[in-house]
Design a protein around this motif. Structure first.
Motif, PDB file in Angstrom:
ATOM      1  N   GLN A 239      17.885  55.625  51.540  1.00  0.00           N
ATOM      2  CA  GLN A 239      17.078  54.757  50.704  1.00  0.00           C
ATOM      3  C   GLN A 239      17.791  54.476  49.380  1.00  0.00           C
ATOM      4  N   TYR A 240      17.552  53.294  48.826  1.00  0.00           N
ATOM      5  CA  TYR A 240      18.102  52.957  47.512  1.00  0.00           C
ATOM      6  C   TYR A 240      17.314  53.616  46.382  1.00  0.00           C
ATOM      7  N   GLY A 241      16.094  54.000  46.674  1.00  0.00           N
ATOM      8  CA  GLY A 241      15.304  54.617  45.626  1.00  0.00           C
ATOM      9  C   GLY A 241      13.906  54.955  46.089  1.00  0.00           C
ATOM     10  N   SER A 242      13.104  55.459  45.157  1.00  0.00           N
ATOM     11  CA  SER A 242      11.748  55.900  45.469  1.00  0.00           C
ATOM     12  C   SER A 242      10.687  54.941  44.963  1.00  0.00           C
ATOM     13  N   THR A 243      11.103  53.819  44.399  1.00  0.00           N
ATOM     14  CA  THR A 243      10.158  52.781  43.993  1.00  0.00           C
ATOM     15  C   THR A 243      10.601  51.445  44.576  1.00  0.00           C
ATOM     16  N   PRO A 244       9.662  50.577  44.901  1.00  0.00           N
ATOM     17  CA  PRO A 244      10.036  49.274  45.453  1.00  0.00           C
ATOM     18  C   PRO A 244      10.953  48.481  44.533  1.00  0.00           C
TER      19      PRO A 244
END
Length: 430
Positions: A239-244
């Motif tokens: 994943q690129y991150g934990s927020t959209p």
């Protein structure tokens, strides 16, 4: 099977996918610089039959391509070029169905492993799986595969040759000639301009060996509180991150670089695998996202990817009761593919399955997987099991003969695939 050029099929196709272009159809439509039936299958300089590699990996629309419009409520394309339409109409039914298949080529298989499937089942697309070492080997294999795309096999239309080259642990192409692409989480630490420039360079490496589709970027958001407990994505830092917002920024930068580098990008795994527990490749349980709704903020990176020009959207095999109360798996769900992705998000491109041979769906007969997916609004069936191809193509053909509505859906899917190949320079007219 009869020819798709029969009046009945032509009339049905015209009703399903009307053309918005005025004027006469362009003549001489076909694949761009493709081999004929007498093409040499020897490996060479990364091109088919000694010609230069067509600009197949350039995603810029060709001069004959029109912009696509929003899809109709049934998920059918509503505005494509005359060239794409004429090319699709000229296919036999067998060749048309072959355009809806992407078959795995395992690194341990001999170079000729898929030759018969391409010739006899008219398979129109291939994915490299199993970890391929060295650019020279991949280039020779791509050359060989494209040489199989003869007039009798695929109407001379080149193959989509795909790889999972996300970065980090998910890199199907490794060794000499391929960069050690960092994981998505590391990529996200770059500025947008830096990531786009880097992705453009990585795309150049793919294009040089004949790969024209990257099944990336991952646009799933994994919440921080789940993290590595999310087996398909978080466990491997995909994943690129934990927020959209973080995922949207980085994934669109990566996608932009791929497209600028001449390789078509794919956003996945719609509508998101970030909140499931287990990996659908290996599990039948723990694959439900009970949070997702049509207003889910986790859909934003997918919407951004569509707007940024992704030619394909990969749909997952997880379950989303908030999107489809029947809990039908996403790749078989009309509410998810047709209503949400095509309708609400406005995606009129090619929808491709995650592996349709994954354990999550393997209990369903291959024939029913194929027909149910098309009924849901999907296009390309990606299978890691080449032996499943004959059963799937037969099922599609049999149902299309018996059900005119289903035949209409098949025709629309074929046209979307051809339109994508035209956009990429694989199909040209004039």
């Amino acid at each position: 099977m009869t020819s798709r050029s029969t009046a009945r099929v032509r009339a049905r196709f015209a009703a399903a996918v009307p053309i918005a272009l005025a004027g006469a159809l362009a003549a001489g439509c076909g694949g761009g610089e493709t081999p004929d039936d007498t093409a040499s299958t020897s490996a060479g300089s990364g091109t088919s039959t000694g010609t230069t590699t067509p600009s197949a990996t350039s995603p810029s629309p060709s001069a004959t391509a029109s912009a696509t419009a929003s899809p109709s409520p049934s998920g059918e394309a509503t505005d494509v070029s005359a060239c794409a339409r004429q090319t699709a109409d000229a296919l036999t039914e067998e060749q048309a169905l072959g355009q809806l298949l992407m078959v795995a080529f395992d690194t341990a298989a001999p170079r000729t492993a898929l030759d018969d499937l391409i010739a006899d089942q008219h398979v129109g697309n291939v994915i490299y799986l199993g970890g391929w070492e060295g650019a020279a080997r991949v280039k020779e294999t791509s050359t060989h595969l494209q040489a199989q795309a003869t007039k009798s096999a695929t109407a001379g239309i080149p193959l989509l040759l795909a790889a999972d080259q996300e970065g980090g642990e998910v890199r199907q192409l490794r060794g000499e000639g391929f960069s050690k692409v960092p994981s998505a989480k590391v990529q996200a630490q770059m500025s947008s301009n830096e990531l786009t420039a880097a992705a453009k360079g990585w795309a150049g490496e793919l294009k040089a060996v004949g790969i024209n589709v990257n099944l990336a970027p991952v646009t799933d958001t994994v919440p921080a509180e789940i993290g590595r407990a999310n087996e398909p994505i978080g466990k491997f830092a995909r994943q690129y991150g934990s927020t959209p917002a973080t995922v949207e920024k980085a994934s669109t930068a990566f996608l932009k670089g791929m497209i600028e580098g001449g390789v078509m990008g794919t956003v996945k795994h719609f509508p998101g695998l970030g909140r499931v527990e287990n990996n659908t490749d290996f599990n039948t349980t723990g694959i439900t996202d009970s949070v997702a709704t049509t207003n889910d903020p986790f859909l934003a990176p997918f919407t951004a990817g569509v707007k940024a020009g992704a030619g394909l959207v990969m749909v997952s095999s997880a379950r989303y009761p908030g999107l489809d109360p029947t809990e039908t798996q996403a790749m078989f769900s009309k509410p998810i593919i047709t209503d949400l992705l095509r309708g609400r998000l406005g995606f009129d491109g090619v929808v491709i399955t995650d592996d349709i041979n994954a354990k999550a769906v393997r209990s369903i007969p291959a024939a029913r997987r194929a027909t149910t997916y098309i009924e849901a609004g999907g296009d390309i069936l990606l299978t890691g099991d080449p032996e499943s191809v004959p059963a799937m193509t037969k099922a599609l053909a049999d149902k299309a003969r018996a059900d005119e509505g289903f035949a209409t859906l098949v025709d629309a899917s074929v046209l979307r695939v051809i339109a994508l190949k035209e956009r990429m320079g694989l199909v040209t007219c004039g």
